[in-house]
Design an enzyme around this catalytic site. Structure first.
Site, short mmCIF file in Angstrom:
data_model
loop_
_atom_site.label_atom_id
_atom_site.label_comp_id
_atom_site.label_asym_id
_atom_site.label_seq_id
_atom_site.Cartn_x
_atom_site.Cartn_y
_atom_site.Cartn_z
NE ARG A 145 -31.58 115.63 10.05
CZ ARG A 145 -32.03 114.61 9.32
NH1 ARG A 145 -33.13 114.74 8.60
NH2 ARG A 145 -31.37 113.47 9.29
CE LYS A 189 -26.95 115.78 8.26
NZ LYS A 189 -26.55 115.22 9.55
CG HIS A 210 -30.34 117.35 17.30
ND1 HIS A 210 -30.83 117.42 16.02
CD2 HIS A 210 -29.71 116.15 17.40
CE1 HIS A 210 -30.51 116.32 15.37
NE2 HIS A 210 -29.84 115.53 16.18
NE ARG A 226 -32.94 114.11 13.65
CZ ARG A 226 -33.53 113.48 12.64
NH1 ARG A 226 -34.81 113.66 12.41
NH2 ARG A 226 -32.83 112.68 11.86
CG HIS A 286 -30.98 108.54 10.74
ND1 HIS A 286 -31.20 107.96 11.97
CD2 HIS A 286 -30.83 109.87 11.00
CE1 HIS A 286 -31.17 108.88 12.92
NE2 HIS A 286 -30.96 110.05 12.35
CE1 TYR A 298 -32.22 108.88 18.96
CE2 TYR A 298 -32.03 108.08 16.72
CZ TYR A 298 -31.99 109.11 17.62
OH TYR A 298 -31.72 110.38 17.19
#
Length: 171
Positions: free
Chosen positions: A18, A43, A118, A121, A144, A153
């Site tokens: 990110r 994150k 983004h 990414r 994630h 994806y």
């Protein structure tokens, strides 16, 4: 595009970082011997290790040589500002990098909807899934918490579906 900006693009587009993770990297987070990048401020405050390809490791080595010429003594950030009296040699901000990429996208004539960093990414996530075909691995690489976040994806294109159906007929 500067060597620093190119490196940032590759970290997002190939390693799946990110924007906030890229600017939070310190030089010590690159583990050359292991071929890993330690993302310590992901994150939600979560960390992860991301494997890097040889080409990206070589680019990191080249950047570190150039960085030495500009970094202030004792400054650990991987990405530093290369201009401005006050900011020169200090950690680059997310906003500064975002603005630089907006300028690069504009200069290249990208439509506005394709100008966000983004998207790089997302490119990494798509490439990871296409190569690994494992949503759990993709979720781990991208940091994630929920594998369902990585499911975007797994969209299979028509050519891939056609190839798979033809493969079933051959069995």
């Amino acid at each position: 595009m500067s060597r620093r900006d190119h490196l940032a693009a590759r970290l997002m587009g190939e390693a799946g970082l990110r924007l906030s993770e890229v600017v939070a990297l310190d030089v010590g987070h690159v583990l050359f011997e292991e071929g890993l990048l330690e993302v310590r401020r992901g994150k939600g405050g979560k960390g992860r290790s991301v494997p890097l390809g040889r080409s990206l490791l070589r680019e990191l080595e080249a950047w570190l040589k150039l960085r030495q010429l500009h970094a202030r003594a004792g400054e650990p950030p991987l990405l530093i500002n290369l201009g401005g009296r006050k900011a020169h040699g200090r950690r680059m901000s997310a906003r500064n990098l975002q603005l630089r990429f907006a300028g690069h996208y504009r200069a290249l004539g990208f439509p506005a909807r394709y100008r966000g960093v983004h998207l790089l990414r997302h490119t990494a996530g798509t490439r990871y899934y296409q190569g690994l075909r494992d949503l759990y691995a993709v979720a781990t690489l991208l940091g994630h918490t929920d594998v369902n976040t990585s499911a975007i994806y797994a969209k299979v294109d028509r050519e891939e579906l056609q190839r798979r159906v033809e493969g079933l007929e051959a069995e």
